[in-house]
Scaffold this active site. Structure first.
Site, PDB file in Angstrom:
ATOM      1  N   GLU B  29       0.919  -0.825  -0.074  1.00  0.00           N
ATOM      2  CA  GLU B  29       0.184  -0.043  -0.052  1.00  0.00           C
ATOM      3  C   GLU B  29       1.065   0.988   0.043  1.00  0.00           C
ATOM      4  O   GLU B  29       1.796   1.235   0.791  1.00  0.00           O
ATOM      5  CB  GLU B  29      -1.135  -0.602   1.195  1.00  0.00           C
ATOM      6  CG  GLU B  29      -2.254  -1.143   1.339  1.00  0.00           C
ATOM      7  CD  GLU B  29      -2.341  -1.548   2.790  1.00  0.00           C
ATOM      8  OE1 GLU B  29      -2.283  -1.216   3.515  1.00  0.00           O
ATOM      9  OE2 GLU B  29      -2.764  -3.433   2.776  1.00  0.00           O
ATOM     10  N   GLU B  58      -4.845  -7.335   2.745  1.00  0.00           N
ATOM     11  CA  GLU B  58      -3.980  -7.699   2.960  1.00  0.00           C
ATOM     12  C   GLU B  58      -3.601  -8.958   2.834  1.00  0.00           C
ATOM     13  O   GLU B  58      -2.978  -9.609   2.369  1.00  0.00           O
ATOM     14  CB  GLU B  58      -3.553  -7.144   4.614  1.00  0.00           C
ATOM     15  CG  GLU B  58      -3.092  -5.704   4.897  1.00  0.00           C
ATOM     16  CD  GLU B  58      -3.633  -5.244   4.874  1.00  0.00           C
ATOM     17  OE1 GLU B  58      -5.501  -5.443   4.393  1.00  0.00           O
ATOM     18  OE2 GLU B  58      -3.254  -3.348   5.295  1.00  0.00           O
ATOM     19  N   PHE B  81       2.043  -1.331   8.784  1.00  0.00           N
ATOM     20  CA  PHE B  81       2.371  -2.078  10.178  1.00  0.00           C
ATOM     21  C   PHE B  81       1.805  -3.136  10.781  1.00  0.00           C
ATOM     22  O   PHE B  81       1.576  -3.235   9.418  1.00  0.00           O
ATOM     23  CB  PHE B  81       1.318  -0.834  10.642  1.00  0.00           C
ATOM     24  CG  PHE B  81       1.128   1.309  10.906  1.00  0.00           C
ATOM     25  CD1 PHE B  81       2.258   1.594  12.168  1.00  0.00           C
ATOM     26  CD2 PHE B  81       0.623   1.454  10.077  1.00  0.00           C
ATOM     27  CE1 PHE B  81       2.448   2.505  12.111  1.00  0.00           C
ATOM     28  CE2 PHE B  81       0.759   2.985   9.992  1.00  0.00           C
ATOM     29  CZ  PHE B  81       1.933   3.586  11.222  1.00  0.00           C
ATOM     30  N   PHE B  84      -1.282  -5.019  10.077  1.00  0.00           N
ATOM     31  CA  PHE B  84      -2.600  -5.598   9.046  1.00  0.00           C
ATOM     32  C   PHE B  84      -1.555  -6.606   8.597  1.00  0.00           C
ATOM     33  O   PHE B  84      -2.176  -7.302   8.095  1.00  0.00           O
ATOM     34  CB  PHE B  84      -1.421  -3.970   7.822  1.00  0.00           C
ATOM     35  CG  PHE B  84      -1.974  -2.520   8.831  1.00  0.00           C
ATOM     36  CD1 PHE B  84      -2.767  -2.335   9.674  1.00  0.00           C
ATOM     37  CD2 PHE B  84      -1.383  -1.615   7.739  1.00  0.00           C
ATOM     38  CE1 PHE B  84      -2.789  -0.693  10.050  1.00  0.00           C
ATOM     39  CE2 PHE B  84      -1.910  -0.383   8.106  1.00  0.00           C
ATOM     40  CZ  PHE B  84      -2.179  -0.448   9.044  1.00  0.00           C
ATOM     41  N   HIS B 127      -2.349  -0.088  15.584  1.00  0.00           N
ATOM     42  CA  HIS B 127      -0.944   0.466  15.199  1.00  0.00           C
ATOM     43  C   HIS B 127       0.658   0.333  16.200  1.00  0.00           C
ATOM     44  O   HIS B 127       1.659   0.855  15.818  1.00  0.00           O
ATOM     45  CB  HIS B 127      -1.116   1.830  14.290  1.00  0.00           C
ATOM     46  CG  HIS B 127      -1.601   1.813  13.346  1.00  0.00           C
ATOM     47  ND1 HIS B 127      -3.494   1.997  13.549  1.00  0.00           N
ATOM     48  CD2 HIS B 127      -1.545   2.323  12.171  1.00  0.00           C
ATOM     49  CE1 HIS B 127      -4.349   2.132  12.656  1.00  0.00           C
ATOM     50  NE2 HIS B 127      -3.219   2.123  11.581  1.00  0.00           N
TER      51      HIS B 127
END
Lengths: 335, 324
Positions: B29, B58, B81, B84, B127
């Site tokens: 991304e 993902e 991150f 993810f 996160h």
């Protein structure tokens, strides 16, 4: 916008149809052997048989070479054999022998032969979709005209990865053919209870050329796949084929042992037995005067001998050693 | 040698290895814009065929990275991150970590998943995780957690030249950490070889990722009191260089393990267990772990700081150990 596949004018022809019949018969008889072995308690794990669905694997893979890729499902014996995997390595694998396709470390749900472009059956429903899309990306970067096929069922169509891959495959024009083997059941649940709308409409929504076909008619499969694969080879992006079929056996062979009640009616199974792709193809070849009863008997005998030889090969083979496990986790690195 | 930041070192590794091996692809991304800066400039250099922005998908990204690798195309899958990675966990946990074994050793899987780990900038609990403990338990995937720019470059280059699946975790708050980095195109850091950052005789401190920098400060503070610290950075958690750690504890007799992951089933608790098994008779005190508590990370800065390992907590743990 979504365009329907225009009907391909070419047909496989009787010689090719005969070769496809032999491959379908080989899948059927191999799986009958494995089913019998399973019910006799001779297999360590479960087997998910594709009986009734052989025409899809064979009709699609007939167009592919070893350098093309196939991502498969937990019901992958047919894809493995259709892609050129050997019966010996299949039966030996399911019997957990060192001579199996994966050295006895993978089992029925993971039969793989990378030398044939068969990147594997997969125990995660929908897992093969991402792998096949990745193989399509690899093919695109390599630029040598290879394609990748993702086989999956209507059950896997409920996994989020499918629309994710629809989206990326269109954006990147991946040489990917998405083949939904719609057998009406998501494990033990009727598709109508777990899938809203038409699965083909989901592909159409992304602008993917889509074809809904009779998956028990190998000619129809072959013709539809010809168009989709040609499109992929020409760099025109993904296609979606929904092949309507039926699983003549259960989700897994052992299910009668733990299910309290049948989830499919005998009547329904009988209706689909009457549409079994193998007798249909024999009938078609007979009508084309391309096969006699005697020819079919010879074919049956040839396939039976091949399965018998493979079973003997498996029985004569040794189980894998622990060393094989330790050397199979990483490349040049012990776990 | 050149002085560069950790993210620049990773960027240099991508450039060098993608020039060396033209089959390598990188996608993720926003990799063209590059939020962390590590993928900056790659698209201009290598083009749209090899550097691809992906949708926020993902599951497809991780699965496709594995499929591409299986088909002979080394893939860098940038997950931004590390939380993810959990959205795309099937490709990592069920495919990448398992497929070589399941195919009987047929598959070579040159796939590198890149993601940032760690808290400290009030990004909230989704996160801020340090999820390598669960990756360590997958069975067939390497894990790199570099703490210095040089190690970041060398570990990334090794991953890209190898044929094993790797999770490369970038300590996010340390992205700007500066250091000298080799410009030798064949500068590689091996997997499974810990870095002894400082030799010492009184106590061993093993620290992971961003905690290495806390441990360096703690060691300085302890040195002022005449305490000699041996500081070890494992650099990779799979494979884990337990030999170097155990040998050090046999020498010092004392161990503090510093790990930003939550304490339960952390890398720290695993290392403590291994040392307990292999160096029990050398231990002069119980092993101390400086980790995060077993809760999600709160947003408020003061609370976040209070929960994370820091130099003071390491010094306190070391003193407890030295007192017994």
């Amino acid at each position: 916008m979504s365009q329907p596949n225009t009907r391909h004018n070419s047909t496989p022809g009787s010689e090719r149809l005969t070769a496809m019949l032999e491959r379908m018969l080989l899948i059927r008889r191999t799986e009958e052997q494995l089913g019998a072995d399973s019910r006799a308690g001779e297999l360590p794990g479960n087997v998910h048989l594709c009986a009734g669905q052989e025409a899809i694997a064979v009709g699609v893979c007939n167009h592919l070479s070893d350098s093309d890729y196939v991502g498969s499902t937990h019901r992958g014996h047919g894809h493995f054999l259709a892609k050129g995997g050997s019966v010996r390595s299949l039966i030996a694998e399911v019997h957990a022998k060192s001579t199996g396709a994966c050295g006895g470390l993978g089992g029925s749900m993971h039969v793989t032969d990378l030398s044939k472009g068969m990147i594997g059956a997969n125990g995660i429903v929908g897992g093969g979709i991402g792998l096949a899309a990745g193989a399509a990306l690899s093919a695109q970067v390599a630029g040598e005209g290879q394609v990748a096929v993702a086989f999956f069922g209507d059950g896997a169509s409920s996994q989020g990865i499918l629309p994710e891959v629809f989206n990326i495959a269109v954006l990147w024009k991946l040489p990917l053919i998405l083949v939904c083997e719609y057998n009406g059941y998501s494990e033990f649940s009727a598709s109508s209870t777990v899938n809203a709308g038409e699965i083909a409409d989901r592909a159409r929504a992304f602008g993917i050329p889509t074809d809904v076909i009779d998956g028990n008619d190998v000619e129809a499969v072959w013709t539809s796949a010809a168009i989709a694969i040609e499109r992929a080879r020409k760099g025109e992006g993904p296609s979606f084929i929904e092949a309507k079929t039926y699983r003549l056996r259960g989700h897994l062979e052992a299910e009668d042992g733990f299910l309290q009640a049948p989830y499919r009616s005998e009547e329904e199974i009988d209706q689909w037995r009457a549409r079994d792709p193998i007798p249909q193809l024999v009938k078609r070849l007979t009508e084309m005067s391309a096969m006699s009863d005697a020819d079919f008997e010879i074919l049956e005998a040839k396939v039976a001998a091949e399965v018998k030889d493979a079973l003997q090969f498996a029985n004569d083979s040794e189980p894998p050693e622990m060393e094989r496990v330790l050397s199979s986790v990483f490349v040049d690195q012990l776990p | 040698m050149a002085k560069m930041r950790l993210t620049q070192a990773i960027n240099a590794a991508y450039f060098e290895e993608m020039e060396r091996n033209e089959r390598i692809v990188l996608f993720g991304e926003d990799v063209e814009v590059s939020m962390f800066g590590d993928t900056r400039g790659l698209h201009a250099k290598f083009g749209s065929n090899r550097i691809r922005n992906t949708p926020i998908s993902e599951s497809a990204m991780t699965g496709m990275a594995v499929g591409a690798a299986m088909a002979g195309t080394p893939a860098i899958c940038h997950l931004m991150f590390s939380n993810f990675a959990l959205t795309g966990f099937d490709g990592i946990a069920n495919q990448a970590a398992k497929l070589r074994l399941m195919t009987g050793g047929q598959a070579r899987l040159p796939v590198t998943f890149v993601a940032a780990i760690g808290a400290g900038t009030s990004t909230g609990a989704q996160h801020s995780d340090t999820p390598y403990p669960m990756f360590m338990n997958l069975g067939g995937i390497n894990i790199a957690v570099p703490a210095t720019p040089a190690d970041a470059k060398g570990l990334m280059k090794s991953a890209l030249r190898g044929f094993n699946p790797t999770i490369f975790l970038l300590p996010r708050v340390r992205g700007a950490t500066s250091g000298e980095v080799s410009e030798d195109p064949d500068f590689l850091v091996p997997y499974g070889k810990a870095s002894v950052m400082q030799e010492g005789s009184d106590i061993t401190i093993v620290a992971i990722g961003s905690c290495v920098h806390h441990a360096i400060r703690a060691a300085k503070a302890l040195a002022e009191d005449g305490i000699s610290v041996e500081l070890i950075d494992p650099r990779t958690l799979v494979p884990l260089d337990t030999d170097t750690i155990v040998a050090s504890v046999r020498k010092t007799g004392r161990l503090v393990v510093v790990d930003e992951a939550r304490d339960r089933c952390s890398a720290a608790s695993h290392i403590a267990a291994v040392v307990g098994d292999e160096a029990f008779s050398s231990l002069k005190a119980s092993i101390k772990r400086v980790t995060s508590p077993n809760i999600p990370m709160p947003y408020a800065p003061a609370l976040e700081r209070a929960l994370l390992p820091d130099p003071d907590k390491i010094v306190a743990a070391a003193r407890l150990t030295l007192a017994s």
